[in-house]
Design an enzyme around this catalytic site. Sequence first.
Site, mmCIF file in Angstrom:
data_model
loop_
_atom_site.group_PDB
_atom_site.id
_atom_site.type_symbol
_atom_site.label_atom_id
_atom_site.label_comp_id
_atom_site.label_asym_id
_atom_site.label_seq_id
_atom_site.Cartn_x
_atom_site.Cartn_y
_atom_site.Cartn_z
ATOM 1 N N PRO A 388 59.596 -66.081 -24.039
ATOM 2 C CA PRO A 388 61.550 -65.977 -24.731
ATOM 3 C C PRO A 388 61.734 -64.550 -23.785
ATOM 4 O O PRO A 388 60.967 -63.339 -23.883
ATOM 5 C CB PRO A 388 61.003 -65.664 -26.130
ATOM 6 C CG PRO A 388 59.150 -66.503 -26.166
ATOM 7 C CD PRO A 388 58.727 -66.151 -24.820
ATOM 8 N N SER A 704 39.859 -68.087 -15.571
ATOM 9 C CA SER A 704 39.974 -66.675 -14.399
ATOM 10 C C SER A 704 39.837 -65.502 -15.245
ATOM 11 O O SER A 704 40.035 -64.585 -14.570
ATOM 12 C CB SER A 704 41.832 -66.416 -14.474
ATOM 13 O OG SER A 704 42.229 -66.295 -15.764
ATOM 14 N N LYS A 747 50.112 -60.880 -15.162
ATOM 15 C CA LYS A 747 49.508 -59.654 -15.285
ATOM 16 C C LYS A 747 49.343 -58.813 -14.641
ATOM 17 O O LYS A 747 48.602 -58.449 -16.092
ATOM 18 C CB LYS A 747 48.182 -61.014 -14.561
ATOM 19 C CG LYS A 747 47.986 -62.150 -15.772
ATOM 20 C CD LYS A 747 46.453 -62.804 -14.814
ATOM 21 C CE LYS A 747 46.123 -64.274 -15.494
ATOM 22 N NZ LYS A 747 44.679 -64.910 -14.229
HETATM 23 N N1 LIG Z 1 67.853 -59.857 -16.078
HETATM 24 C C1 LIG Z 1 68.904 -59.511 -17.591
HETATM 25 N N2 LIG Z 1 69.631 -59.035 -18.012
HETATM 26 C C2 LIG Z 1 70.549 -58.742 -18.805
HETATM 27 N N3 LIG Z 1 70.629 -59.552 -19.938
HETATM 28 C C3 LIG Z 1 69.121 -60.396 -19.959
HETATM 29 C C4 LIG Z 1 68.417 -60.157 -19.118
HETATM 30 N N4 LIG Z 1 67.504 -61.102 -19.133
HETATM 31 C C5 LIG Z 1 67.693 -61.406 -20.655
HETATM 32 N N5 LIG Z 1 68.764 -60.710 -21.074
HETATM 33 C C6 LIG Z 1 68.476 -60.545 -21.722
HETATM 34 O O1 LIG Z 1 68.837 -60.774 -23.250
HETATM 35 C C7 LIG Z 1 68.856 -62.396 -24.243
HETATM 36 C C8 LIG Z 1 67.720 -63.000 -24.171
HETATM 37 O O2 LIG Z 1 67.410 -64.142 -23.148
HETATM 38 P P1 LIG Z 1 67.841 -65.902 -23.689
HETATM 39 O O3 LIG Z 1 67.780 -66.150 -25.194
HETATM 40 O O4 LIG Z 1 68.222 -66.316 -22.399
HETATM 41 O O5 LIG Z 1 66.373 -65.835 -23.519
HETATM 42 P P2 LIG Z 1 65.701 -67.191 -23.449
HETATM 43 O O6 LIG Z 1 64.607 -67.254 -22.023
HETATM 44 O O7 LIG Z 1 66.547 -68.656 -23.796
HETATM 45 O O8 LIG Z 1 64.484 -67.384 -24.377
HETATM 46 P P3 LIG Z 1 63.839 -68.409 -25.049
HETATM 47 O O9 LIG Z 1 63.000 -69.425 -24.090
HETATM 48 O O10 LIG Z 1 62.977 -67.632 -26.392
HETATM 49 O O11 LIG Z 1 65.178 -69.344 -25.640
HETATM 50 C C9 LIG Z 1 69.786 -62.672 -23.927
HETATM 51 O O12 LIG Z 1 71.226 -61.775 -25.113
HETATM 52 C C10 LIG Z 1 70.139 -61.978 -22.359
HETATM 53 O O13 LIG Z 1 71.788 -61.753 -22.137
#
Ligand SMILES: Nc1ncnc2c1ncn2[C@@H]1O[C@H](COP(=O)(O)OP(=O)(O)OP(=O)(O)O)[C@@H](O)[C@H]1O
Length: 797
Positions: A388, A704, A747
């Site tokens: 997440p 693992s 990891k």
């Molecule tokens: N590499 C990154 N650069 C800038 N902002 C990021 C980056 N990765 C994540 N974020 C920010 O983190 C927040 C969470 O991202 P997002 O909602 O897309 O997560 P997700 O992977 O879809 O999570 P989930 O599995 O819980 O749905 C967002 O505000 C996103 O803009």
Amino acid sequence: MEFWRRKKEALEGGETGESGKPGRRGRSTSLAVRPIPEDALILIPMRNAVLFPGVISPVAVGRSSSIAAANEAVRQSRKVGFVLQRDPKVDTIGPNDLHWVGTAGDIVRYVPSSEGAHHLAVQGETRFRITEFLEGWPFLVARVVWVPEATDGGEDVEARFLQLKTQAAEAIKLLPNVPDELAGAVQGIDSASQLCDMVANLLDIEGTEKQAILEAFDLKQRLDIVLAHLAGRVGVLRLSKEIGDKTKKEFDERQREHVLREQMRQIQKELGEGEDTAAELQELEKSLEAAGMPEEAFKHAKKEFKRLARMGEGSGEASMLRTWLELMAELPWKMDPQKAMDIAGARKVLDDDHFGLEKVKRRILEYLAVRKLNPEGKSPILCFVGPPGVGKTSLGQSIAKATGRKFQRVALGGLHDEAEIRGHRRTYIGALPGNVIQALKRAESRSGVLMLDEIDKLGAGGFHGDPSSALLEVLDPEQNAKFRDNYLGVDFDLSRVLFIATANVLDTIPGPLRDRMEIIHLPGYTEEEKLQIARKYLVKKQMEANGLKAGQASLTDATIREIVAGYTREAGVRSLEREIGSVLRNVAMRIAEAKAESVAVDAGDLHAILGARKFENEVALRTAMPGVATGLAWTPVGGDILFIEASKVPGTGKLILTGQLGDVMKESAQAALTLAKTRSGDALEKTDIHVHVPAGATPKDGPSAGVAMFLALTSLMQDKPIRPDVAMTGEISLRGLVLPIGGVKEKTLAALRAGITTIMLPRRNEKDLEDVPADARAKLNFVFLDKVEDAVKTAIL
Ligand SMILES: Nc1ncnc2c1ncn2[C@@H]1O[C@H](COP(=O)(O)OP(=O)(O)OP(=O)(O)O)[C@@H](O)[C@H]1O
Ligand SMILES: [Mg+2]
């Protein structure tokens, strides 16, 4: 006896007669010869029915004794006494099987039958009570006394009589299909007892209840019983009439509305008015024509449109049809004008929105490039998999932005019903199109980005069909040009939609679905990456969200680092963003209260704002004692460290396993023990070995942890502790080889978060290190293992 004689005279028209001899004397089988005493009655037992005085009633007789009784009565023109059986099921009747009060009457009609029951019409006349049964006939005969009927009961009776009349009249009114004469007849009766018996006869109650009325010789009491029954009946009748009336009223109203509408339409036609609906219809027709449907769909829509036009307004069906037609007209059948895809521009958008993720961005751009060159091509569906908060959803939004497409999201988490994807048939009340069609309607484009969020949390198929099989059809490039939503009922072309799926884990995605997607892993960020993301993106975003202008607040790097290490433990950046938000809200409050113009938050301020640190360095807390090894695990929310604890207890050489172990992990513990025993030459015959894996937030399983288990056991046997700054991962074989594992990046990052400095990895995982960001690699010492002995050399001092 005196009374009986008088009554009998009255009954039989003044004819006097000797009372007959008691029939007990001398039995004869010849019924013709043997006379029945004058003061006796032939009896016919009744199973269920009760005959009342003054009532003409049909009676069916089937038993041979009853038929004989009826025959004899008719032959001699005698009255018959009708008495109720105590138990309707008894066939052969003796005195004790009967109620001893009945009604005597004449058989006014006799219809014999060659088979089955003979039918009688009897006229009830007088109540009687049996005094003595007489024997000697092939039917029942009894001596009886007549029960006189009171003629005047005084005011009490009069009042009840009036009430009975009123109630009876009401009951008659409420009853369906009652001849009008009955009401007149009831009003015409001037004897309370007669009306009472007549009503009792008509009441829909049990035979025994009727018998109770028959036996109520006191007229006042009898009226009370009948009144009570009648009141109950009237209540029920009133209620059912009310219900019936309501239904009828509704029906009438609809009918009326229909007629009125029809008239209105005619009148409007006459007046040349009514353009409103006509205009609406015309508009609908126009928009259907303009919608750009394919041939087949258009034909179908046209047909349904004609049906609607014919149907007239107001009916439920018409409104259903109209809703469907409106959806058909609104759906994005036509392709949007396509801008040429600008790959360099797309690159910029991706970089602007997301830090790092080099490999992922490269793959996305490749994908877009292929689509640019061959828009008709059947490209695979991208699926972002990762913990997440690593940016899966937001990447999808960026892709839409980068390619100038509309973005829509379909949440699949917990979907159990196939119809949620494929829609309900239109014949269902409240039917809706499925999620996909609804999303396309919202997007107003059939070439937008459609994010299928949480595809790994799709519910299993059950009673309502399997949602994943419906999704297969959506995602399959071979099939989705002809996707058929149940509600729509015609094919819709999904082939130009850019589907992107997201998931936290791979293994819960149904196999066939996984095969149709290209998996792109987003493993999570290092502390360094998180710092950059926070600095470049999250702080800015949260400042805006909390109404702060540039320059009003700043967070130092040390502050961000402290938030990352002390207040979050995650692979992604969602909690980090939330904590930054809390800090900035605090700043906003101070500025709003005019306590400051601008605020710089130091690491030292965090305790006051966010409270005490939420996470401590676990490895530092751990005591370095023999038998404890630090393993590395992969979990859906990123990597994690886990401690393997082994200890000896007196016993017989058994392996005891406790804690959060999956089956694979248990087997791996067994293998580790066997291996440790052979390597140390210690058979451990007098001790049991206890291996415990403390419960973490998520249960872990997999092979693992083999190396860590082996090392914990070896450390225990040698009584030497393992270096506390070393963590390890690797599967083992019984011959002591270290086999490769997955999730190296996750990891490694978890180890780094936990303060580990040396990581032992299987040799064959060396190549995976290129996935690990350089800054993380620089902070760690890697040792590659071929055999388990290599691990012992490094970690056990
Ligand atoms: N590499 C990154 N650069 C800038 N902002 C990021 C980056 N990765 C994540 N974020 C920010 O983190 C927040 C969470 O991202 P997002 O909602 O897309 O997560 P997700 O992977 O879809 O999570 P989930 O599995 O819980 O749905 C967002 O505000 C996103 O803009
Ligand atoms: Mg998401």
